[in-house]
Design a protein around this motif. Sequence first.
Motif, PDB file in Angstrom:
ATOM      1  N   ILE A   1      15.707 -22.450  12.090  1.00 36.69           N
ATOM      2  CA  ILE A   1      16.343 -21.257  11.527  1.00 36.69           C
ATOM      3  C   ILE A   1      17.677 -21.614  10.883  1.00 36.69           C
ATOM      4  O   ILE A   1      17.972 -21.183   9.761  1.00 36.69           O
ATOM      5  N   LYS A   2      18.473 -22.409  11.566  1.00 34.33           N
ATOM      6  CA  LYS A   2      19.771 -22.830  11.035  1.00 34.33           C
ATOM      7  C   LYS A   2      19.591 -23.591   9.716  1.00 34.33           C
ATOM      8  O   LYS A   2      20.326 -23.367   8.749  1.00 34.33           O
ATOM      9  N   SER A   3      18.598 -24.452   9.656  1.00 32.07           N
ATOM     10  CA  SER A   3      18.338 -25.227   8.443  1.00 32.07           C
ATOM     11  C   SER A   3      17.863 -24.332   7.300  1.00 32.07           C
ATOM     12  O   SER A   3      18.270 -24.517   6.147  1.00 32.07           O
ATOM     13  N   LEU A   4      17.018 -23.351   7.606  1.00 27.36           N
ATOM     14  CA  LEU A   4      16.562 -22.421   6.576  1.00 27.36           C
ATOM     15  C   LEU A   4      17.711 -21.563   6.058  1.00 27.36           C
ATOM     16  O   LEU A   4      17.804 -21.299   4.854  1.00 27.36           O
ATOM     17  N   GLU A   5      18.603 -21.139   6.953  1.00 26.90           N
ATOM     18  CA  GLU A   5      19.764 -20.355   6.527  1.00 26.90           C
ATOM     19  C   GLU A   5      20.684 -21.197   5.646  1.00 26.90           C
ATOM     20  O   GLU A   5      21.211 -20.707   4.640  1.00 26.90           O
ATOM     21  N   ALA A   6      20.864 -22.471   5.979  1.00 27.09           N
ATOM     22  CA  ALA A   6      21.678 -23.361   5.156  1.00 27.09           C
ATOM     23  C   ALA A   6      21.033 -23.552   3.785  1.00 27.09           C
ATOM     24  O   ALA A   6      21.715 -23.522   2.756  1.00 27.09           O
ATOM     25  N   LEU A   7      19.729 -23.713   3.748  1.00 30.62           N
ATOM     26  CA  LEU A   7      19.004 -23.851   2.485  1.00 30.62           C
ATOM     27  C   LEU A   7      19.166 -22.594   1.639  1.00 30.62           C
ATOM     28  O   LEU A   7      19.385 -22.659   0.428  1.00 30.62           O
ATOM     29  N   LYS A   8      19.065 -21.441   2.288  1.00 33.71           N
ATOM     30  CA  LYS A   8      19.227 -20.170   1.583  1.00 33.71           C
ATOM     31  C   LYS A   8      20.615 -20.096   0.941  1.00 33.71           C
ATOM     32  O   LYS A   8      20.771 -19.669  -0.213  1.00 33.71           O
ATOM     33  N   GLY A   9      21.647 -20.524   1.663  1.00 31.02           N
ATOM     34  CA  GLY A   9      23.004 -20.556   1.125  1.00 31.02           C
ATOM     35  C   GLY A   9      23.125 -21.521  -0.045  1.00 31.02           C
ATOM     36  O   GLY A   9      23.760 -21.206  -1.052  1.00 31.02           O
TER      37      GLY A   9
END
Length: 75
Positions: free
Chosen positions: A61-69
Amino acid sequence: FMDTISREIKKRDNCIIRIGFIELAGRQFVELRQYYKDKYGDFQPSRKVITFKPGLLDEVIKSLEALKGDIARNG
């Protein structure tokens, strides 16, 4: 084989992504699997699947949120 479907994401009219929690051979996994609509209108599982242990869920989840940013910044 999906034990518990937590979420379903519509990708196209004939394709969805199901996210759930499964148990295989006594081991637990988070599963993301693509499903396609067959000629009868029922969704069938495809070979496109990602599974990982629940302990990795926060990191995913943290990695997906970083990718989204990153995507939002680079547009």
